[in-house]
Design a protein around this motif. Structure first.
Motif, mmCIF file in Angstrom:
data_model
loop_
_atom_site.group_PDB
_atom_site.id
_atom_site.type_symbol
_atom_site.label_atom_id
_atom_site.label_comp_id
_atom_site.label_asym_id
_atom_site.label_seq_id
_atom_site.Cartn_x
_atom_site.Cartn_y
_atom_site.Cartn_z
ATOM 1 N N ALA A 314 0.832 -1.199 0.000
ATOM 2 C CA ALA A 314 0.000 0.000 0.000
ATOM 3 C C ALA A 314 0.868 1.251 0.000
ATOM 4 C CB ALA A 314 -0.924 -0.012 1.222
ATOM 5 N N ASN A 315 1.957 1.226 0.747
ATOM 6 C CA ASN A 315 2.846 2.378 0.794
ATOM 7 C C ASN A 315 3.371 2.719 -0.597
ATOM 8 O OD1 ASN A 315 4.600 4.335 2.379
ATOM 9 N ND2 ASN A 315 6.190 3.079 1.413
ATOM 10 N N SER A 316 3.749 1.705 -1.373
ATOM 11 C CA SER A 316 4.277 1.934 -2.719
ATOM 12 C C SER A 316 3.247 2.616 -3.612
ATOM 13 C CB SER A 316 4.712 0.610 -3.357
ATOM 14 O OG SER A 316 5.758 0.012 -2.635
ATOM 15 N N TRP A 317 2.062 2.040 -3.723
ATOM 16 C CA TRP A 317 1.063 2.568 -4.649
ATOM 17 C C TRP A 317 0.510 3.914 -4.190
ATOM 18 C CZ3 TRP A 317 -0.188 2.909 -9.311
ATOM 19 C CH2 TRP A 317 -1.465 3.278 -9.726
ATOM 20 N N LEU A 318 0.349 4.093 -2.893
ATOM 21 C CA LEU A 318 -0.170 5.361 -2.395
ATOM 22 C C LEU A 318 0.758 6.518 -2.741
ATOM 23 C CD1 LEU A 318 -1.536 4.207 1.079
ATOM 24 C CD2 LEU A 318 -2.896 5.009 -0.870
ATOM 25 N N TRP A 319 2.075 6.280 -2.661
ATOM 26 C CA TRP A 319 3.012 7.356 -2.986
ATOM 27 C C TRP A 319 3.098 7.596 -4.485
ATOM 28 C CZ3 TRP A 319 4.497 11.172 -0.190
ATOM 29 C CH2 TRP A 319 4.505 11.045 1.203
ATOM 30 N N ILE A 320 2.927 6.553 -5.297
ATOM 31 C CA ILE A 320 2.864 6.757 -6.743
ATOM 32 C C ILE A 320 1.683 7.670 -7.079
ATOM 33 C CG2 ILE A 320 2.383 5.619 -8.956
ATOM 34 C CD1 ILE A 320 3.953 3.200 -7.907
ATOM 35 N N LEU A 321 0.529 7.371 -6.504
ATOM 36 C CA LEU A 321 -0.650 8.204 -6.743
ATOM 37 C C LEU A 321 -0.484 9.601 -6.154
ATOM 38 C CD1 LEU A 321 -3.749 5.882 -6.139
ATOM 39 C CD2 LEU A 321 -2.915 6.797 -8.310
#
Length: 413
Positions: A314-321
């Motif tokens: 979740a940390n990865s995708w949330l920061w991409i967004l």
């Protein structure tokens, strides 16, 4: 969380230039340069060359972008490719489409080949010297042995099958070449009339909440299924976990940019994403330092491990967004400085890691200390990239192999 249901169908019809992609590309490559500079100084993280000044605390800063910086770059690349293909697909002229794609692949392949043969050699040389390997060779002798695939000196240092070439930080280029080729081959099918009902059904049902949550499951499954037996190696044919993460990011960017209403709605939740992203980053720091929040509640078993993996994903995708959302908010129109940097971003990318390692190696005997040395490296790398870009862009042959795009610089906003 506000939510919008897009009405635009998911079809390859994006033709307008998105200024946020130009700005995000510059920002992410800039972050990459700072990250690789940090690799000189972060303690206990292996790299090609390490400074005598190392910091354990620096790992906390590095961890912020460690998981998602390259995934974001592939996300942006996927979006850019979708726009490129939509502009060059001609139902009446498949040869024109093929030539356009071939030209784009060549734009990636030539810098990769030149980089492997020339640009990364100083990195390999300094790495070998720092590990007391082949110390009897000077740089020119080392370069000759590196190019000679039958050289006895490299007999125990093969990297690509029977070859001992390496792409080091340029690994992004062969991966991007493969992903571009895959999507270019699929694109005529994806844009065909037969697929239009599928895209209409899809675009009518997908929501902003889905885009926030569903990719997290994809990143989680990729890690759960592949990470343990396939750690990141940057070996193109065996790097399955990295491929899963990178290609998923690439496809997400490729797809999302083709639903303009959904793409533009990402910026409406930028504050939500920032707050949630900071919370997820706080958890990764907590877990990195041995925190037992999940296992404290769920024990040390399988469930706790999977929940922990889900939170990291979740940390990865949330920061991409999050970065994308703020990029959409900040980069709303063309700026001369962004056009200038965007025209040379590949040149900076190709040069930066070699300059980082060379300057750090040269500065080592001066013993500048743990503050002034990294500051000197950052300044020298920035100046080096800029000066070399200004020189190289005036030489047609070199301009091609460093991926300099003068049209991006000269194109009006």
């Amino acid at each position: 969380m506000p939510e919008k249901s897009p009405t635009t169908r998911l079809t390859p019809t994006v033709t307008n230039r998105l200024h946020e992609l130009d700005g995000l590309r510059v920002a992410v490559f800039g972050l990459l340069i700072l990250y690789h500079t940090g690799m000189l100084y972060v303690a206990d993280w292996g790299w090609h060359y390490k400074s005598q000044y190392q910091s354990e605390a620096l790992a906390n800063v590095m961890l912020w972008s460690n998981q998602w910086r390259m995934s974001l770059l592939f996300f942006i690349s996927g979006a850019a490719l979708a726009i490129f293909l939509s502009r060059h697909l001609s139902p009446d002229n498949s040869k024109l489409f093929g030539r356009s794609v071939s030209k784009r692949l060549g734009y990636l392949l030539l810098p990769l080949c030149f980089g492997m043969l020339v640009v990364v050699v100083p990195q390999v040389y300094i790495e070998a010297k720092s590990q007391h390997i082949m110390e009897e060779l000077n740089y020119w002798q080392f370069w000759y042995a590196y190019l000679d695939q039958q050289s006895a000196e490299f007999e125990q240092h093969k990297t690509l099958g029977s070859m001992h070439l390496t792409w080091n930080h340029l690994w992004y280029l062969p991966y991007l070449i493969v992903y571009t080729l895959i999507m270019a081959m699929l694109y005529p099918l994806l844009s065909s009339k037969a697929m239009q009902p599928v895209w209409r059904w899809f675009s009518a049902r997908i929501t902003l909440t889905t885009i926030v949550l569903l990719p997290i499951a994809g990143f989680y499954l990729n890690g759960a299924l592949l990470y343990a037996n396939n750690p990141v190696t940057h070996n193109l044919v065996e790097d399955w976990f990295n491929h899963g993460r990178s290609f998923l990011s690439f496809v997400l960017g490729f797809a999302l940019v083709q639903i303009p209403a959904l793409w533009q709605s990402i910026k409406t939740i930028r504050w939500h994403l920032l707050i949630i992203g900071l919370l997820s980053y706080s958890y990764t720091l907590f877990a990195f330092h041995g925190g037992k929040l999940v296992s404290g509640m769920l024990g040390e078993g399988f469930i706790a491990q999977e929940v922990n993996g889900l939170l990291w994903s979740a940390n990865s995708w949330l920061w991409i967004l999050c970065v994308t959302a703020w990029g959409q908010y900040w980069f709303t129109h063309s700026r001369p400085i962004i056009r200038y940097l965007n025209s040379g971003i590949f040149c900076f990318y190709i040069l930066h890691q070699t300059l980082i390692i060379v300057f750090a190696y040269w500065l080592t005997p001066l013993k500048l200390g743990g503050f002034f040395e990294p500051m000197a490296v950052i300044v020298l790398v920035a100046l080096g990239c800029w000066c070399l870009f200004e020189l190289i862009k005036k030489i047609p042959g070199l301009r091609i192999v460093f991926g300099i795009n003068l049209r991006a610089l000269n194109k009006p906003g």
